[in-house]
Design a protein around this motif. Structure first.
Motif, PDB file in Angstrom:
ATOM      1  N   ILE A 127     -14.033  -8.866   1.937  1.00 21.28           N
ATOM      2  CA  ILE A 127     -13.514  -8.898   3.295  1.00 21.28           C
ATOM      3  C   ILE A 127     -12.385  -7.897   3.406  1.00 21.28           C
ATOM      4  CG2 ILE A 127     -12.561 -10.370   5.089  1.00 21.28           C
ATOM      5  CD1 ILE A 127     -13.788 -12.733   3.455  1.00 21.28           C
ATOM      6  N   PRO A 128     -12.664  -6.713   3.948  1.00 21.39           N
ATOM      7  CA  PRO A 128     -11.606  -5.703   4.023  1.00 21.39           C
ATOM      8  C   PRO A 128     -10.629  -6.023   5.149  1.00 21.39           C
ATOM      9  CG  PRO A 128     -13.607  -4.850   5.012  1.00 21.39           C
ATOM     10  CD  PRO A 128     -13.912  -6.248   4.584  1.00 21.39           C
ATOM     11  N   ILE A 129      -9.433  -5.440   5.066  1.00 18.96           N
ATOM     12  CA  ILE A 129      -8.510  -5.517   6.186  1.00 18.96           C
ATOM     13  C   ILE A 129      -8.876  -4.346   7.087  1.00 18.96           C
ATOM     14  CG2 ILE A 129      -6.097  -5.575   6.880  1.00 18.96           C
ATOM     15  CD1 ILE A 129      -5.384  -6.273   4.012  1.00 18.96           C
ATOM     16  N   GLU A 130      -9.375  -4.629   8.273  1.00 16.47           N
ATOM     17  CA  GLU A 130      -9.803  -3.546   9.155  1.00 16.47           C
ATOM     18  C   GLU A 130      -8.587  -2.759   9.649  1.00 16.47           C
ATOM     19  OE1 GLU A 130     -12.707  -2.512   9.443  1.00 16.47           O
ATOM     20  OE2 GLU A 130     -13.828  -4.196   8.613  1.00 16.47           O
ATOM     21  N   GLY A 131      -8.825  -1.524  10.068  1.00 10.62           N
ATOM     22  CA  GLY A 131      -7.744  -0.712  10.630  1.00 10.62           C
ATOM     23  C   GLY A 131      -6.922  -0.022   9.568  1.00 10.62           C
ATOM     24  N   THR A 132      -5.862   0.636  10.005  1.00 13.48           N
ATOM     25  CA  THR A 132      -5.012   1.402   9.098  1.00 13.48           C
ATOM     26  C   THR A 132      -3.546   1.003   9.302  1.00 13.48           C
ATOM     27  OG1 THR A 132      -5.077   3.117  10.774  1.00 13.48           O
ATOM     28  CG2 THR A 132      -6.487   3.437   8.864  1.00 13.48           C
ATOM     29  N   GLU A 159       0.827  -1.198   0.000  1.00  6.87           N
ATOM     30  CA  GLU A 159       0.000   0.000   0.000  1.00  6.87           C
ATOM     31  C   GLU A 159       0.865   1.253   0.000  1.00  6.87           C
ATOM     32  OE1 GLU A 159      -3.347  -0.137   2.922  1.00  6.87           O
ATOM     33  OE2 GLU A 159      -2.409  -2.034   3.352  1.00  6.87           O
ATOM     34  N   SER A 179      -9.605  -8.792  -0.331  1.00  6.84           N
ATOM     35  CA  SER A 179     -10.289  -7.503  -0.312  1.00  6.84           C
ATOM     36  C   SER A 179     -10.518  -6.937  -1.699  1.00  6.84           C
ATOM     37  CB  SER A 179      -9.515  -6.501   0.548  1.00  6.84           C
ATOM     38  OG  SER A 179      -8.300  -6.179  -0.062  1.00  6.84           O
ATOM     39  N   ARG A 184      -3.567  -5.324  12.871  1.00  5.72           N
ATOM     40  CA  ARG A 184      -4.704  -5.533  11.972  1.00  5.72           C
ATOM     41  C   ARG A 184      -4.942  -7.013  11.683  1.00  5.72           C
ATOM     42  NH1 ARG A 184      -3.642  -1.789   6.812  1.00  5.72           N
ATOM     43  NH2 ARG A 184      -5.879  -1.931   6.503  1.00  5.72           N
TER      44      ARG A 184
END
Lengths: 356, 328
Positions: free
Chosen positions: A272-277, A43, A259, A293
């Motif tokens: 299914i997202p990866i929660e958090g940052t 990312e 995701s 995460r």
């Protein structure tokens, strides 16, 4: 196995800012082999651009500085080179394709001159030779009427055309390695496909090695031989492209795969997202950067960074405590190839046919 | 599958064109005679390459431009003949989520002001209840009340986009134009925002026009998809139908250009070759806009403009080569 052309060992690169020191790249090691396309995926803010820019010393120093490690190219350490020495490496030994062709070409200079600039100060190349090389390379990257384009300014060209010019600049010196930092992110899909094909064709023609940075797993699957997955300034998974997609061994990689919406994703399925940052690199966590995460995080993940461990004895490494012998068994989601399904279906068809 | 016959039409575009006069002889035809309908509770995806007029279409719907030809009807009424009261209600009922979260929030306003101003103007809450309402909206988009008194620059891209979504939701709209709401976000954050948009649609019964260039995302979220090329609609179908059975050569090219995250398939996949790049929308010819790049273009394609024709009940294509097989 092909010869290693570039070796990065325990690289640490940081920036001094008013808020403190940002550790952008932390203990990164990898090698680039002759004629391969190595993908780096991650990312924004994961340190992938800083890593490759430090190979050409393109990060501003200061505020940036090497906090440790070495980059070995042809037996010499790039970290120790002076700015003057770097000039003979940039463009000639190692080429660079930037992300945004709109802003990385000089708007006041004709396209042809920008390509020839690679040869400036090199006595062995006369100006007529330089022009000939520039025209040849324009033709190679698929630009019509090279003579006309040679005299044009960047603003007269479309986005895809400008990216071809960038590729021409990177290739004209016939470098052994090309670094492509998100070369197609700002382009439309049909143009992206054209540019990626040109890049791959020319890579095979010249047997160049390419380091390809992207955040698009589709681009990785299409182009790369080997892949590094980066997160929070570290490499967390490394392996052949098939291993990364089909035998995913790190929860972050698996999370990325789950995701993204693909054409086969059903409308009723939840992504299914990866929660958090992502973590704050001013004070990175002492343990695994992904622990906060990660749904499988254990106590140890928060305090100690796992070593890069070989997955089932292959050239496939993952830095994750789940690979430790005492860790619980976890099934990570990876890509199911549509090709495998097809062969399964066709073989069952054959069986059915045989029965009749 | 939704049944369009007994569903109410939320929005209708009838022959809408949006031109920009650049100089005396140069006209940029951003949107050229476009017609489509959006039904209540439906998500319509609008895809195409940059410069094809998809954002302009979205902006025209919200009256950010005045179209050169055609009419736009919202719940059966022409949006350009509204009186001031209707106008105000339209502003409340139709909202937009902008593409670039970094540029679409006022940097001098706190989150409380950004989200609350719309409600104040439309008189939706009492001043005393304002904070509670803003907090509830923020919670709905995954932020919390500590964020209320902060300024936009203190947030990441994903968080800013959530603020933009909270702002759009604050006036309780029926219809939202989502203009590339996730293209500025990171992959792992994109799924969070997409899921949120879907959940909000389920709980509030929203209607979306979803503009994007990423076809995989559009397919995931849309019921129906409209493909645009240089200001014109080239194909329109339900999401499943479009992907299973694309008819227009441009749609086929678009679909085959998507990089798939599956190495084995990527190695085998043959990409359809398309010549050149998108031509300029300035003074375009009055013929098929795709003809110059089309692999099976004939003489007629360079002379006339094909109109959309039905190939099956919910599938329309604008192409002479397809049309001939479906002529009655």
């Amino acid at each position: 196995m092909p010869e290693v052309v570039l070796e990065v060992n325990n690289l640490e690169f940081s920036f001094r800012t008013y808020g403190g020191v940002v550790k952008a790249v932390r203990d990164v090691s990898f090698e680039v082999r002759q004629g391969e396309i190595l993908g780096i995926v991650g990312e924004s803010g994961c340190g992938k651009s800083v890593t490759v820019q430090s190979i050409l010393r393109l990060n501003p120093e200061p505020p940036g500085f090497f906090a440790g490690g070495s980059i070995i190219y042809k037996g010499q350490d790039i970290v120790k080179k002076s700015e003057r020495e770097m000039r003979s490496i940039r463009g000639i030994e190692i080429g660079f394709i930037f992300q945004d062709p709109m802003t990385s070409l000089n708007p006041t200079m004709r396209v042809g001159k920008q390509i020839e600039e690679v040869f400036v100060g090199r006595k062995a190349v006369s100006s007529s030779e330089a022009k000939k090389k520039a025209l040849d390379i324009l033709e190679l990257v698929g630009i019509n009427e090279p003579e006309k384009r040679y005299r044009q300014y960047p603003h007269e060209l479309s986005g895809g055309m400008k990216q071809r010019i960038m590729i021409a600049i990177a290739l004209v010196g016939h470098p052994g390695i090309i670094i492509a930092d998100e070369p197609t992110t700002s382009l439309d899909v049909t143009i992206e496909a054209q540019i990626l094909e040109i890049l791959k064709d020319l890579q095979q023609k010249f047997m160049t090695s390419i380091i390809l940075i992207t955040h698009d797993l589709g681009v990785i699957a299409k182009m790369c031989d080997r892949v590094l997955v980066m997160y929070g300034g570290k490499i967390i998974e490394e392996g052949d492209v098939d291993d990364i997609f089909y035998n995913t061994a790190h929860p972050y990689t698996s999370g990325l795969i789950q995701s993204i919406a693909t054409l086969d994703t059903n409308k009723d399925e939840e992504l299914i997202p990866i929660e958090g940052t992502p973590p704050d690199l001013f004070s990175p966590p002492p343990g695994c950067p992904f622990a906060a995460r990660c749904e499988y995080a254990m106590e140890i993940c928060k305090s100690i960074m796992p070593e890069s461990t070989s997955v089932t004895g292959k050239q496939h490494y993952s830095a994750c405590w789940l690979l430790h012998e005492y860790a619980p068994e976890v099934e990570l989601v990876s890509v199911k190839s549509a090709e495998d399904n097809k062969t399964l279906e066709s073989s069952s068809d054959e069986k059915a046919g045989g029965n009749v | 599958m939704r049944n369009n016959v007994d569903q109410k039409v939320m929005l209708e575009l009838d022959d809408v064109s949006q031109y920009f006069q650049l100089s005396r002889h140069k006209i940029l035809k951003a949107v050229d005679h476009v017609s489509f309908k959006i039904h209540e509770g439906e998500t319509v995806g609008l895809v195409g390459e940059s410069g094809c007029g998809k954002t302009t279409t979205g902006r025209s719907i919200l009256k950010l431009y005045t179209p050169n030809t055609g009419n736009i009807y919202f719940k059966g009424k022409d949006v350009f003949s509204f009186n001031s009261e209707e106008e105000k209600r339209y502003r409340k009922e139709a909202q937009m989520i902008f593409q670039n979260p970094h540029a679409s929030l006022n940097p001098r306003m706190t989150v409380r002001e950004i989200v609350g101003t719309g409600m104040k103007i439309h008189d939706l809450v009492k001043p005393k209840e304002m904070d509670a309402k803003v907090e509830a909206l923020l919670r709905q988009v995954g932020l919390n009340k500590d964020h209320m008194s902060r300024f936009p620059h203190e947030f990441s891209g994903g968080q800013k986009q959530r603020i933009g979504i909270a702002r759009a939701l604050s006036v309780d709209p029926d219809f939202i134009v989502c203009d590339e709401p996730i293209s500025a976000l990171d992959v792992s954050i994109q799924a969070q925002v997409l899921n949120m948009l879907k959940d909000l649609q389920d709980t509030r019964g929203l209607t979306y026009l979803f503009i994007a260039h990423d076809l995989s995302v559009v397919k995931y979220i849309s019921d129906r998809i409209i493909v645009m090329y240089l200001g014109t609609i080239v194909e329109e179908a339900t999401a499943e139908e479009l992907y299973r059975n694309p008819q227009h050569p441009y749609t086929k090219v678009l679909l085959s250009s998507i990089p798939v995250a599956d190495p084995k398939q990527a190695r085998k996949k043959e990409r359809l070759v398309v010549k050149g790049e998108v031509t300029s929308p300035i003074n375009p010819p009055d013929s098929c806009r795709f003809a110059g790049r089309c692999p099976n273009a004939e003489k007629r394609c360079f002379e006339e403009m094909p109109s959309l024709c039905d190939v099956s009940p919910e599938h329309r294509v604008a192409c002479f080569m397809i049309e001939q097989y479906f002529r009655p």
